[in-house]
Design an enzyme around this catalytic site. Structure first.
Site, PDB file in Angstrom:
ATOM      1  CE  LYS A  81      -3.913   2.027   2.561  1.00 15.85           C
ATOM      2  NZ  LYS A  81      -4.798   1.901   3.744  1.00 15.85           N
ATOM      3  CB  SER A 156      -8.247   3.722   2.955  1.00 15.16           C
ATOM      4  OG  SER A 156      -7.364   3.087   3.851  1.00 15.16           O
ATOM      5  CB  SER A 180      -8.460   0.954   5.865  1.00 13.44           C
ATOM      6  OG  SER A 180      -9.121   2.183   5.831  1.00 13.44           O
TER       7      SER A 180
END
Lengths: 489, 96
Positions: A81, A156, A180
């Site tokens: 990420k 997210s 997330s």
């Protein structure tokens, strides 16, 4: 053979690498080809560095042929990420603010992955600064759900989930502040684990809300997630909130705990609320499954659940407004070209660098911390947080783990919630309590909606007992076949 | 919590050091009112005598030796500066 490598599990690939039936270079090449074929449609990657990835894989092959393999993850491609620092690679947080930032150091979890020989692959798309539930807040590009490109992947960590679902990475790392990791995992039909707060070092993770943030693994099977958790867990001197407790052998625990009859709790507040009825069906079936293998399933109550979203949006935005003060246009961020004086440089750089959801949360967090409101909002929320945590600790006196839906509905359509922030916040209703309480929680695929979108089952565990959580999930996974179901792209 | 939170959007944007357009001000005033209206819900709970929780687990002061560990060179640390000279960040004039 290399054509189909990208959908194999990390554990399977580890065996093939070990037997030298495939090479790490062949494996990363399969991932690169797949990414090039599908990512224009999926949008999981903010960027990737092909040359660097092939070099890492080459080094892995060299180690293995010298008999110096670093273990089961040596040579396995893992997507990262775009919120974690990897030396020499961009770290944008999907924000204009960090558009040109290049990390001068490694996050601790990245250092540990390097020590395990994993091949770090690309920078995965996300909601800007991890604020959002759909990845629609990315300033970089649109990210789509691989199962239906008109729908969001969740957020997210939308890129981390979509990449794994689409075969663009074998496993990935995400971060979870209010769901997330788990919510995008459920929306994309993959496994995602938020470890106990303190299990994984936050050093090198761009901070959102420091008392809630945790780095965690995503993959297509519980075993793969266990392998990655094993590699990244443990105390770190550079994160004083990382916990000094033993890290279990998570993969071994899966076989050790096979056939164990768990006592599982159903938090009634998670079944009372306005969940989409059709998406509850697979969750209810999963409960029947656990009963059928001899687990005791009983109803429990987490009475303060209805206050979790309100508590979260005070605590998280307050901490965010403070953490994001560092992006000031002075030292390492975007700097506006036009400004009146040194104070205006802050105002203009932040106005240009931050997207609208980030500004909204900074404003809200600044408000709740402002003079005269601190006690009414922040302190009040911290007290309610204690009540929420106490609910869990009381439930865990009776049960080993809790099972619940991950999200009240399957992945929604793009644009459906962007105009109503509160309704977007409420879509995190089942995931945020785990962050407030600091407990570990995982989402595993448990079925599909009528129109073919994945649905997740959430398992919430006791603090620092990830091995139990994983074992409960593994029992379900072994008896079902979601690991080998893939989206048509 | 007050019954109807009054939001001075210019005051908050000043504290937050974010310049906002008129449209943004209007939108955030509306959003913040609606979100703060929602969080009023917490007032339903009596929290007298409840310890506030800043953190999931008790963390006591963590001590370490005061020794230099970082191996990052000043040049490396300055690579992301938007404007720099001789390992120093260039900023607009602060004192006239």
């Amino acid at each position: 053979m290399s054509d189909t490598l990208y959908y194999k599990s990390a554990s399977e690939l580890a065996a093939l690498l070990e037997k030298k039936e495939i090479s790490a270079v062949e494996l990363i090449q399969s991932i690169i080809n797949r990414t090039k074929a599908v990512d224009e449609r999926v949008g999981a990657f903010n960027s990737f560095d092909e040359v660097d990835a092939i070099a890492q894989a080459g080094a892995s092959d060299a180690r293995r042929s010298d008999g110096q393999s670093l273990g089961p993850l040596d040579g396995i491609p893992i997507g990262i990420k775009d919120v974690l620092a990897v030396t020499g690679q961009p770290l944008t947080c999907s924000s204009k603010m960090l558009e040109k930032f290049v990390s001068p150091y490694d996050a601790t979890c990245i250092e540990k992955l390097k020590a395990s020989g994993a091949v770090l692959w690309g920078r995965l798309n996300m909601d800007e600064f991890a604020m959002g539930s759909s990845t629609e807040n990315s300033a970089t590009k649109v990210c789509s759900n691989p199962w239906n490109l008109d729908h969001v992947p969740g957020g997210s960590s939308g890129g981390s989930a979509a990449a794994v679902a689409a075969g663009e990475a074998i496993v990935s790392l995400g971060s979870d502040t209010g769901g997330s990791i788990r919510q995008p995992a459920s929306h994309c039909g993959v496994v995602g684990l938020k470890p106990t707060y303190g299990r994984v070092s936050r050093y090198g993770l761009a901070a959102f809300a420091s008392s809630l943030d945790q780095v965690g693994p995503m993959g297509r099977s519980v075993t793969d997630v266990a392998m990655v958790l094993q590699a990244i867990s443990g105390h770190d001197d550079r994160d004083s909130t990382s916990f000094k407790s033993e890290v279990a052998d998570y993969v071994k625990a899966l076989s050790d705990n096979a056939g164990k009859k768990w006592t599982l709790g159903l938090p009634k507040e998670y079944f009372d609320t306005a969940s989409d009825a059709a998406s509850m069906e697979p969750v209810l079936k999963a409960i029947e499954f656990y009963k059928s293998i001899g687990c005791e399933v009983k109803e429990v109550s987490l009475p303060h659940t209805e206050y979790a979203v309100a508590t979260y949006y005070i605590v998280a935005t307050a901490e965010a407004s403070s953490n994001l003060a560092r992006y000031d246009g002075v030292r390492y961020t975007h700097r506006a070209e036009n400004y009146d004086d040194h104070i205006d440089l802050y105002f203009q750089s932040r106005a240009e660098g931050f997207g609208s959801e980030v500004k909204r949360r900074i404003m809200l967090g600044t408000y709740v911390l402002s003079s005269g409101y601190y006690d009414a909002y922040y302190l009040k929320a911290q007290k309610v947080r204690t009540l929420i945590r106490n609910d869990f600790m009381k439930a865990y006196e009776e049960v080993d783990a809790l099972i619940a839906p991950t999200s009240p509905q399957p992945a929604f359509k793009k644009g459906e919630k962007t105009s109503d922030p509160l309704s977007m916040y409420l879509s995190d209703i089942y995931t945020i309590s785990a962050n407030l309480a600091g407990i570990p929680a995982m989402s595993i695929p448990c079925g599909f909606s009528a129109d073919g979108l994945p649905i997740g089952l959430q398992i919430l565990g006791k603090p620092f007992m990830e091995e139990e959580l994983l074992s409960v999930g593994h029992a379900f996974e072994q008896a079902h076949d979601f690991t080998n179901q893939h989206p048509k792209l | 919590m007050s019954d109807k939170p009054k939001i001075d959007i210019d005051y908050i944007s000043n504290l937050a050091r974010v310049a906002l357009s008129e449209e943004e001000k209007a939108a955030y005033s509306k959003d913040l009112s609606s979100i703060l209206g929602y969080v009023e819900k917490l007032n339903e709970l009596d929290t007298d005598g409840i310890e506030p929780m800043a953190h999931p687990y008790p963390v006591y002061n963590v001590w370490r030796e005061d020794k230099v560990e970082s191996k990052m060179s000043p040049e490396k640390a300055m690579e992301n500066a938007p404007a720099s000279r001789q390992n120093m960040v260039i900023v607009p004039k602060v004192v006239e």
